[in-house]
Design a protein around this motif. Structure first.
Motif, PDB file in Angstrom:
ATOM      1  N   GLY A   9       0.728  -1.310  -0.232  1.00  0.00           N
ATOM      2  CA  GLY A   9      -0.282  -0.127   0.058  1.00  0.00           C
ATOM      3  C   GLY A   9       0.789   1.193  -0.051  1.00  0.00           C
ATOM      4  N   GLY A  10       2.058   1.179  -0.272  1.00  0.00           N
ATOM      5  CA  GLY A  10       2.927   2.334  -0.416  1.00  0.00           C
ATOM      6  C   GLY A  10       3.480   2.958   0.983  1.00  0.00           C
ATOM      7  N   PHE A  11       4.068   4.160   0.745  1.00  0.00           N
ATOM      8  CA  PHE A  11       4.816   5.006   1.892  1.00  0.00           C
ATOM      9  C   PHE A  11       3.929   6.016   2.176  1.00  0.00           C
ATOM     10  N   TRP A  12       3.767   6.007   3.712  1.00  0.00           N
ATOM     11  CA  TRP A  12       2.766   7.073   4.282  1.00  0.00           C
ATOM     12  C   TRP A  12       3.547   7.934   4.881  1.00  0.00           C
ATOM     13  N   ILE A  13       3.010   9.361   5.078  1.00  0.00           N
ATOM     14  CA  ILE A  13       3.695  10.319   5.943  1.00  0.00           C
ATOM     15  C   ILE A  13       2.555  10.794   6.905  1.00  0.00           C
ATOM     16  N   SER A  14       2.896  11.109   8.152  1.00  0.00           N
ATOM     17  CA  SER A  14       1.998  11.977   9.122  1.00  0.00           C
ATOM     18  C   SER A  14       2.938  13.149   9.499  1.00  0.00           C
ATOM     19  N   GLU A  15       2.346  14.118   9.452  1.00  0.00           N
ATOM     20  CA  GLU A  15       3.091  15.385   9.927  1.00  0.00           C
ATOM     21  C   GLU A  15       2.510  15.789  11.461  1.00  0.00           C
ATOM     22  N   ASP A  16       1.436  15.145  11.754  1.00  0.00           N
ATOM     23  CA  ASP A  16       0.829  15.705  12.915  1.00  0.00           C
ATOM     24  C   ASP A  16       0.774  14.700  14.008  1.00  0.00           C
ATOM     25  N   TYR A  24       2.566   9.893  -1.456  1.00  0.00           N
ATOM     26  CA  TYR A  24       2.771  10.453  -2.678  1.00  0.00           C
ATOM     27  C   TYR A  24       3.587   9.229  -3.529  1.00  0.00           C
ATOM     28  N   THR A  25       3.414   7.938  -3.304  1.00  0.00           N
ATOM     29  CA  THR A  25       3.965   6.968  -4.066  1.00  0.00           C
ATOM     30  C   THR A  25       2.829   5.893  -5.043  1.00  0.00           C
ATOM     31  N   ASP A  26       1.585   6.673  -4.999  1.00  0.00           N
ATOM     32  CA  ASP A  26       0.312   5.954  -5.700  1.00  0.00           C
ATOM     33  C   ASP A  26       1.047   5.589  -7.207  1.00  0.00           C
ATOM     34  N   ILE A  27       2.052   6.342  -7.808  1.00  0.00           N
ATOM     35  CA  ILE A  27       2.501   6.385  -9.072  1.00  0.00           C
ATOM     36  C   ILE A  27       3.811   5.361  -9.090  1.00  0.00           C
ATOM     37  N   GLY A  32       4.858  -1.942  -2.713  1.00  0.00           N
ATOM     38  CA  GLY A  32       5.315  -2.721  -1.636  1.00  0.00           C
ATOM     39  C   GLY A  32       6.367  -2.012  -0.713  1.00  0.00           C
ATOM     40  N   VAL A  33       6.085  -1.731   0.452  1.00  0.00           N
ATOM     41  CA  VAL A  33       7.355  -1.167   1.221  1.00  0.00           C
ATOM     42  C   VAL A  33       7.646  -1.934   2.502  1.00  0.00           C
ATOM     43  N   SER A  34       8.967  -2.637   2.464  1.00  0.00           N
ATOM     44  CA  SER A  34       8.904  -3.591   3.760  1.00  0.00           C
ATOM     45  C   SER A  34       9.912  -2.804   4.815  1.00  0.00           C
ATOM     46  N   SER A  35      10.619  -1.919   4.342  1.00  0.00           N
ATOM     47  CA  SER A  35      11.447  -1.088   5.032  1.00  0.00           C
ATOM     48  C   SER A  35      12.000   0.273   4.844  1.00  0.00           C
ATOM     49  N   ILE A  36      12.383   1.159   5.949  1.00  0.00           N
ATOM     50  CA  ILE A  36      12.569   2.554   5.646  1.00  0.00           C
ATOM     51  C   ILE A  36      13.832   2.848   6.538  1.00  0.00           C
ATOM     52  N   VAL A  37      14.554   3.634   6.013  1.00  0.00           N
ATOM     53  CA  VAL A  37      15.861   4.223   6.792  1.00  0.00           C
ATOM     54  C   VAL A  37      15.596   5.732   6.393  1.00  0.00           C
ATOM     55  N   SER A  66      14.650   9.003  -1.674  1.00  0.00           N
ATOM     56  CA  SER A  66      13.789  10.461  -1.557  1.00  0.00           C
ATOM     57  C   SER A  66      14.855  11.587  -1.155  1.00  0.00           C
ATOM     58  N   ILE A  67      15.057  12.642  -1.652  1.00  0.00           N
ATOM     59  CA  ILE A  67      15.752  13.718  -1.204  1.00  0.00           C
ATOM     60  C   ILE A  67      15.020  14.842  -0.793  1.00  0.00           C
ATOM     61  N   ASP A  68      13.601  14.544  -0.987  1.00  0.00           N
ATOM     62  CA  ASP A  68      12.546  15.834  -0.553  1.00  0.00           C
ATOM     63  C   ASP A  68      11.577  15.142   0.695  1.00  0.00           C
ATOM     64  N   ALA A  69      12.164  14.270   1.358  1.00  0.00           N
ATOM     65  CA  ALA A  69      11.182  14.025   2.471  1.00  0.00           C
ATOM     66  C   ALA A  69      10.050  13.205   2.111  1.00  0.00           C
ATOM     67  N   GLY A  70      10.184  12.646   1.168  1.00  0.00           N
ATOM     68  CA  GLY A  70       9.328  11.479   0.537  1.00  0.00           C
ATOM     69  C   GLY A  70       8.119  11.997  -0.256  1.00  0.00           C
ATOM     70  N   GLN A  71       8.310  12.984  -1.067  1.00  0.00           N
ATOM     71  CA  GLN A  71       7.381  13.402  -1.941  1.00  0.00           C
ATOM     72  C   GLN A  71       7.691  12.830  -3.304  1.00  0.00           C
TER      73      GLN A  71
END
Length: 194
Positions: A9-16, A24-27, A32-37, A66-71
């Motif tokens: 289901g992609g990469f998700w961001i919460s800022e609150d 921003y990963t729908d395209i 599939g995302v199994s790990s993040i660093v 990503s170099i722009d915080a996941g966008q």
């Protein structure tokens, strides 16, 4: 700020603090995302390990960066290819060194992912640093336990006192860095001192 990866289901961001979420990963070519660093020197740099490591519901295409915080994301898998990445770890004092535990083995980069090279073959889902010595690395693949004492350049399968299982998880803690725990799906828990 919270980042979450979904196996299909992609990469998700919460800022609150988790009250709302955006992706921003729908395209992207795989969801599939199994790990993040996140790079601790520059939190705008994020590495995503693609694919569903457990159920295989989304194909793995190696690392994305990503170099722009996941966008926006760029495939960053030179030398690794299209493999499912189950776990990523970044060296605690050198952000150029990253390890990826993948369906094709363990890959290492010393240039922040520009180039990857294989240090262990065979599917690997788990990899962790010894908490007080990053030159020692523990890994698990196919229910077997592996140790590296040369900064992850090679891995030795540890057989002594451990029986094989289909999967194993590793636990380490800075509270006692000389102890490592290995828990297998058979229900066995092993502890060793290093």
């Amino acid at each position: 700020i919270i980042y979450v990866g979904a196996p299909a289901g992609g990469f998700w961001i919460s800022e609150d603090g988790g009250a709302s979420w955006i992706s921003y990963t729908d395209i992207m070519p795989t969801l599939g995302v199994s790990s993040i660093v996140v790079d601790y020197n520059n939190p705008n740099i994020i590495y995503l390990g693609s694919g569903d490591r457990d159920a295989g519901d989304a194909s793995g295409l190696g690392i994305f960066k990503s170099i722009d915080a996941g966008q926006n994301w760029v495939q960053w898998n030179n030398g690794m290819g299209n493999t499912t990445v189950g776990r990523l770890i970044m060296h605690p004092t050198n952000n150029q060194i990253i390890f990826a535990a993948t369906s094709a083995g363990i890959f290492k980069t010393i240039d922040a992912g520009v180039n990857w090279y294989q240090v262990k073959n065979g599917s690997t889902k788990e990899i962790v640093f010894k908490t007080d010595d990053p030159s020692v690395i523990f890994a698990s693949g196919g229910g077997n336990f592996y140790r590296s004492t040369d900064e992850g350049e090679s891995f030795l399968k540890i057989n002594s006192g451990i029986s094989s299982a289909s999967r194993g998880l590793i636990g380490v803690s800075p509270a006692n860095p000389n102890v490592v725990y290995f828990h297998t799906v058979s229900g066995s828990v092993y502890a060793a001192t290093y």
